[in-house]
Design a protein around this motif. Sequence first.
Motif, PDB file in Angstrom:
ATOM      1  N   GLN A 244       0.824  -1.203   0.000  1.00  0.00           N
ATOM      2  CA  GLN A 244       0.000   0.000   0.000  1.00  0.00           C
ATOM      3  C   GLN A 244       0.860   1.254   0.000  1.00  0.00           C
ATOM      4  N   ALA A 245       2.002   1.200   0.678  1.00  0.00           N
ATOM      5  CA  ALA A 245       2.897   2.358   0.731  1.00  0.00           C
ATOM      6  C   ALA A 245       3.544   2.640  -0.614  1.00  0.00           C
ATOM      7  N   LEU A 246       3.486   1.678  -1.552  1.00  0.00           N
ATOM      8  CA  LEU A 246       4.144   1.848  -2.847  1.00  0.00           C
ATOM      9  C   LEU A 246       3.198   2.281  -3.967  1.00  0.00           C
ATOM     10  N   TYR A 247       1.902   2.097  -3.766  1.00  0.00           N
ATOM     11  CA  TYR A 247       0.967   2.309  -4.876  1.00  0.00           C
ATOM     12  C   TYR A 247       0.415   3.732  -4.935  1.00  0.00           C
ATOM     13  N   GLU A 248       0.739   4.587  -3.977  1.00  0.00           N
ATOM     14  CA  GLU A 248       0.044   5.855  -3.758  1.00  0.00           C
ATOM     15  C   GLU A 248      -0.113   6.707  -5.015  1.00  0.00           C
ATOM     16  N   HIS A 249       0.889   6.703  -5.872  1.00  0.00           N
ATOM     17  CA  HIS A 249       0.849   7.610  -7.024  1.00  0.00           C
ATOM     18  C   HIS A 249       0.418   6.900  -8.307  1.00  0.00           C
ATOM     19  N   LEU A 250      -0.135   5.709  -8.186  1.00  0.00           N
ATOM     20  CA  LEU A 250      -0.563   4.965  -9.367  1.00  0.00           C
ATOM     21  C   LEU A 250      -2.033   5.222  -9.653  1.00  0.00           C
ATOM     22  N   GLY A 251      -2.432   4.990 -10.909  1.00  0.00           N
ATOM     23  CA  GLY A 251      -3.826   5.127 -11.297  1.00  0.00           C
ATOM     24  C   GLY A 251      -4.662   3.971 -10.773  1.00  0.00           C
ATOM     25  N   TYR A 252      -5.985   4.091 -10.950  1.00  0.00           N
ATOM     26  CA  TYR A 252      -6.901   3.101 -10.397  1.00  0.00           C
ATOM     27  C   TYR A 252      -6.644   1.708 -10.950  1.00  0.00           C
ATOM     28  N   HIS A 253      -6.507   1.576 -12.264  1.00  0.00           N
ATOM     29  CA  HIS A 253      -6.352   0.258 -12.880  1.00  0.00           C
ATOM     30  C   HIS A 253      -5.000  -0.376 -12.545  1.00  0.00           C
ATOM     31  N   LYS A 254      -3.977   0.419 -12.355  1.00  0.00           N
ATOM     32  CA  LYS A 254      -2.667  -0.133 -12.017  1.00  0.00           C
ATOM     33  C   LYS A 254      -2.613  -0.677 -10.590  1.00  0.00           C
TER      34      LYS A 254
END
Length: 374
Positions: A329-339
Amino acid sequence: FFFSSRRRHTRYPLVTGVQTCALPICIQSRNTYNYVMDVEFHSPKSKQKTSHSRNVTLDLARGGAALIVLAGHLIESFNLLNDKNKSILSFLTTGGTAVLFFFLLSGFVLSINFNKEQKKWIFSRLIRLLPVYYATYLIPLILLLVFRNKVESIDFPNLRSILWCFFGSQSLSTEYILSLPNPPLWSLSVEIVFSLIFPIFMFISETALLIILFLCLPLLVNSNIPFLSYVPFFLVGIYLGRTQKWTLKPKSAKVLGLISIMGYYFIAYPFSSSNLFLIQFYKLVYLTLLLKVLSQIKAHERLESKSVFIGARSYSFYACQGPIIFGFQALYEHLGYHKRFIFVLLSAVTVALTTELCYPHVDRFALKMSRKWK
């Protein structure tokens, strides 16, 4: 003839010849099952592992509840719920109710397998719970300490939080119940604390137990000490395990089981009420019916090996979820919804792999050590 006839009336199908002389004759009725959830044995002449006196249906239910908890954690942690998929994914965001089922099931199974002559039951139970608890708390805590400067969004827990969690008592505090780095351990804290008082409810009469249960119902909405709000679920499980008066025919049990599972719809979409007590009481009644029905359904023998595999790993599977999901969760913060779905898949696979690492080296070790104190 003596040996073959005796073997037919034992629960030990892999034992042959004179080995049956040392075994008790166990004649079980059609609707009576034994609910030992953590026992395995080896045949002297075979290395094959076989479950002994396990309830297949409850093993599958326990595994299914663990999967629902994982799905709920993934959906909430990665913010996958929106207006478009809310009607579909809402069924998978009921992990809190699945945890309540764990508490109910725990009281049920422990009461059936409890031996009043076992003087060191509490010590044995703690040995069973604590190794997995500490492994899934201390290792992530060390990793969090090492990498806390590299991830700005992570706040390292303070000393008081660490001490509350170290003693497994975070379920007694609203402030520290969801402490990092493994928030889901709060439910294991509930199990640990309740283990300290469980024997009391096994030595009192069934009538006294029922009276205490009704007196504890107002605790369902206790907001000061979270642990107390889960005590009624344990007590209902204990009462069901001690009484076992209500039996169903196999066909009736399967029909009611299907109806009960379909009733999970009302858990995902609870009736409109602002009264928290009514919602919690409804869950208690529903889960009680579900457990009672499932406990009397005899699943197909082909599912036995799969149920043992799933049920035995459910404890490790649940305990390993928090740190892994928290890390991704700490790594996904700046990704889009589908990613985000990539991280959801990676989290699920990592949880499964970590479970396979934790179960044989920590969970089974704890189980073997706890048996030595019985």
